[in-house]
Design an enzyme around this catalytic site. Structure first.
Site, PDB file in Angstrom:
ATOM      1  N   TYR A   1      -2.711  -3.381 -10.644  1.00 29.28           N
ATOM      2  CA  TYR A   1      -2.720  -3.066  -9.205  1.00 29.28           C
ATOM      3  C   TYR A   1      -1.901  -4.094  -8.416  1.00 29.28           C
ATOM      4  O   TYR A   1      -1.078  -3.724  -7.569  1.00 29.28           O
ATOM      5  CB  TYR A   1      -4.161  -3.002  -8.689  1.00 29.28           C
TER       6      TYR A   1
ATOM      7  N   VAL B   1       1.174  -3.633   3.909  1.00 38.03           N
ATOM      8  CA  VAL B   1       1.122  -4.923   4.621  1.00 38.03           C
ATOM      9  C   VAL B   1       2.408  -5.734   4.464  1.00 38.03           C
ATOM     10  O   VAL B   1       2.597  -6.733   5.152  1.00 38.03           O
ATOM     11  CB  VAL B   1      -0.081  -5.807   4.199  1.00 38.03           C
TER      12      VAL B   1
ATOM     13  N   TYR C   1      -5.077   4.295   7.514  1.00 36.93           N
ATOM     14  CA  TYR C   1      -6.387   3.601   7.565  1.00 36.93           C
ATOM     15  C   TYR C   1      -7.201   4.037   8.771  1.00 36.93           C
ATOM     16  O   TYR C   1      -7.290   5.221   9.074  1.00 36.93           O
ATOM     17  CB  TYR C   1      -6.203   2.074   7.565  1.00 36.93           C
TER      18      TYR C   1
ATOM     19  N   SER D   1       0.804  -1.234   0.000  1.00 40.99           N
ATOM     20  CA  SER D   1       0.000   0.000   0.000  1.00 40.99           C
ATOM     21  C   SER D   1       0.825   1.267   0.000  1.00 40.99           C
ATOM     22  O   SER D   1       0.278   2.352  -0.220  1.00 40.99           O
ATOM     23  CB  SER D   1      -0.928   0.026   1.210  1.00 40.99           C
TER      24      SER D   1
ATOM     25  N   LYS E   1       0.416   3.459  -2.942  1.00 39.92           N
ATOM     26  CA  LYS E   1      -0.805   4.241  -3.197  1.00 39.92           C
ATOM     27  C   LYS E   1      -0.565   5.750  -3.305  1.00 39.92           C
ATOM     28  O   LYS E   1      -1.074   6.385  -4.233  1.00 39.92           O
ATOM     29  CB  LYS E   1      -1.861   3.919  -2.125  1.00 39.92           C
TER      30      LYS E   1
HETATM   31  N1  GLN Z   1      -1.789  -5.489  -2.029  1.00 36.71           N
HETATM   32  C1  GLN Z   1      -2.428  -5.263  -0.779  1.00 36.71           C
HETATM   33  C2  GLN Z   1      -3.939  -5.401  -0.886  1.00 36.71           C
HETATM   34  O1  GLN Z   1      -4.521  -4.832  -1.756  1.00 36.71           O
HETATM   35  C3  GLN Z   1      -2.063  -3.949  -0.232  1.00 36.71           C
HETATM   36  C4  GLN Z   1      -2.713  -3.678   1.099  1.00 36.71           C
HETATM   37  C5  GLN Z   1      -1.858  -2.928   2.048  1.00 36.71           C
HETATM   38  O2  GLN Z   1      -0.662  -2.871   1.937  1.00 36.71           O
HETATM   39  N2  GLN Z   1      -2.452  -2.426   3.094  1.00 36.71           N
HETATM   40  O3  GLN Z   1      -4.544  -6.102  -0.118  1.00 36.71           O
END
Ligand code: GLN
Length: 615
Positions: free
Chosen positions: A201, A271, A253, A77, A80
């Site tokens: 993605y 994550v 988040y 993430s 993003k």
């Molecule tokens: N690739 C992960 C997902 O879409 C990214 C989520 C994250 O890093 N919080 O679930």
């Protein structure tokens, strides 16, 4: 100190305090083993939970690294914010902003909920990120992933690859994200080919980075989009500031509110175990430790950010500033004239109008508050004819500062005040900014050297009040202040020892280090005295002596150049000394005059030092 003394060894091994701080974090938080490695993407579950790396990049391009700062892991993430910034620049802000909201959702990252308009809440949760990727996919098709990878690489300052196994693993298990994709499609946020968008993605999330990369990427965000290591402007300042905005409100988040309340640094987690924190105008931090808390944020990474923020008091809303620091000196030519040695008539005019040339020396950043303060300070005293702003210690100008400068100069023009800038190197960034904002103005002049600026303004004052500066006028020995008080007979005797010499404009008359064996009385034209490194000590015009230090020293301590065609009475030192022996009264006069001239120079020099220490 001997070369191998213990202190010397300690000195060469000593570490900068920030590096020591990061090492302390590493050893202290390594003991923290709570949290769980993400395994909803099976391949991520293989990460070694013991990995712990921290890196901090400064905006002058230095990168501190401790622990496993070069171990690659997937960006997840943390991609993003960068993809959002890319979408803003690639598609235009209005297109992106109409498709994706900027409100915090208060939901976990993978929430499938959309806002009341059936749009993603913000680009930091999966729905918003998939929408960003979708928009880029719409406009670039098959090239979308390459565009994203290339942009991420420019943020990191090196070519980034992706982890095929993690990508494949997420692709196989990523149905929730696919569901989000279809939801976005039914709501017309992305047009079609959900599978294609999701493929990009998943790949973008699998891009491999290290804590060091993350630190540099974060520092690029903190530096208005200029990568501090490569110097490249990666994306526009607009895109970067809006990205930091959504990181601030939604980067962590459903922990975002708490995060910004407690830590106060825009951040984003992934994550994969990474946390990226970007403190605008200060630094970028990257950390890697795979164990996550219930929000999906790295447990140790949060601790590092907390420690950094509290130990160094970096909460971005806990700041203050004092605009008064921008002025380091504020004076007029009465207090500190130029180094041009003036003739009595010029000196009189300048003394009567000393308040009409005001000099303000500035330092640091010309910000809104700095310029505002200077303009009020200026107005607090009688209106001058000339205001000289010395900017050679000014390091930057904000847009607000530049705009206010332009407005202030316009006001001065209306009041018939001429603005003189000094210390701005032409073609420098500062020069361009100031020029851009003051291009229309006719009352602005510039000189690189402050002394030249002051001298120019003094000349204008002399002309304005009826004085004249005639460089072609020829003077006699009798007009020399060094020879004041000598009888006509003594002057005639001295004149018989002199030869009249002529110098072309630009000629070097005296050279530092040469034997000091001649005295000069400038008869016409002008010369300047400089140190070998170019610092000008004085400009002399007809009627003044130079090389007179030969009376006290054997070696020349400065260079003298002709500023224009000049003539001088030249007398060899040994003849002059003979003259002094023959005329003891005249000799005493001359030495007293010399003492007075030196004292005058000392007073001016002291005033210049005083101005900088006393304002
Ligand atoms: N690739 C992960 C997902 O879409 C990214 C989520 C994250 O890093 N919080 O679930």
């Amino acid at each position: 100190m001997t070369p191998h003394s213990p202190l010397e060894t300690a000195w060469t091994r000593s570490k900068p305090p920030l590096l020591r701080f990061l090492n302390n974090c590493l050893s202290e938080f390594a003991a923290e083993t709570s949290g769980k490695v993400a395994d909803y993407i099976p391949e991520l579950g293989k990460a070694d939970p013991a990995y712990f790396g921290i890196s901090l990049a400064t905006l002058d391009g230095h990168v501190y690294e401790v622990g496993d700062s070069r171990v690659p892991f997937t960006i997840q993430s943390m991609s993003k914010p960068f993809v959002f910034a890319l979408a803003l620049d690639l598609l235009g802000a209005s297109r992106v902003e109409s498709a994706i909201g900027v409100e915090p959702s208060g939901d976990p990252f993978n929430s499938i909920r959309l806002n009341s308009e059936n749009h993603p809440f913000n680009p930091m949760v999966n729905a918003g990120a998939i929408a960003c990727t979708g928009l880029i996919y719409d406009s670039t098709g098959a090239d979308a992933f390459e565009q994203i990878r290339a942009a991420l690489s420019r943020f990191a300052g090196r070519d980034l690859a992706h982890d095929e196994a993690v990508y494949a693993s997420e692709s196989q298990t990523g149905d929730r994200n696919r569901a989000i994709g279809y939801l976005l499609k039914t709501n017309a946020v992305i047009s079609d080919n959900v599978a294609g968008v999701l493929d990009v993605y998943f790949r973008q999330c699998a891009v491999l980075v290290t804590a060091r990369d993350i630190a540099v990427m974060a520092a690029t965000l903190a530096n208005r989009g200029i990568n501090p290591v490569t110097g490249e402007q990666v994306l526009s300042a607009y895109a970067i500031s809006r990205t930091l905005s959504v990181m601030t409100s939604s980067g962590m988040y459903d922990y975002a509110g708490e995060w910004i309340y407690r830590i106060g640094i825009p951040a984003k987690s992934g994550v994969g175990g990474g946390i990226l924190a970007a403190l605008p105008a200060r630094l970028g931090l990257g950390s890697y430790s795979p164990r996550l808390d219930k929000h999906g944020n790295s447990v140790r990474g949060i601790k590092v950010c907390e420690a950094l923020s509290s130990h160094y008091d970096l909460h971005m809303l806990n700041r203050s500033d004092d605009a008064r620091n921008a002025v380091i000196a504020d004076y007029d030519i009465g207090k500190s004239p130029s180094r041009r040695v003036r003739r009595p008539q010029e000196r009189e005019i300048l003394a009567a109008h000393e308040q009409e040339v005001r000099i303000i020396e500035l330092v640091g950043t010309l910000s809104l508050s700095a310029v505002d303060y200077v303009s009020r300070r200026l107005a607090g005293r009688p209106r001058p004819q000339f205001v000289i702003f010395d900017l050679h210690r000014v390091t930057s100008t904000t847009r607000a500062g530049a705009r206010l400068v332009a407005e202030a100069f316009e006001e001065l023009a209306a009041l018939n005040v001429t603005v003189v800038l000094s210390g701005v190197r032409r073609a420098s960034k500062e020069w361009n900014t100031l020029r851009e904002w003051t291009a229309e103005l006719k009352n602005v002049r510039d000189f690189y050297l402050l002394d030249t600026a002051i001298e120019w303004a003094e000349d204008q004052i002399v002309y304005r009040y009826g004085g004249s500066i005639d460089f072609h006028e020829t003077t006699e020995l009798a007009e020399q202040p060094l020879l004041a008080g000598l009888s006509e007979e003594e002057l005639t005797d001295l004149a018989s020892l002199c030869a009249i010499r002529t110098y072309q404009s630009g000629a070097k008359i005296l050279t530092t280090g040469d034997p000091a064996d001649t005295l000069y009385f400038l008869r016409s034209g002008a010369v300047h005295v400089t140190l070998p490194d170019g610092i000008r000590l004085a400009t002399l015009t007809a009627g003044m002596a130079f090389g007179e230090m030969a009376l006290l020293e054997q070696i020349r301590s400065a260079d003298v150049f002709a500023d224009m065609a000049a003539t001088a009475f030249e007398v060899p030192l040994k003849d002059f000394e003979r003259f002094r022996k023959q005329h003891p009264r005249a000799s005493e006069c001359i030495m007293r005059n010399l003492a007075r001239l030196l004292a005058d120079r000392l007073i001016v020099a002291n005033a210049k030092v005083d101005i900088l220490t006393a304002t």
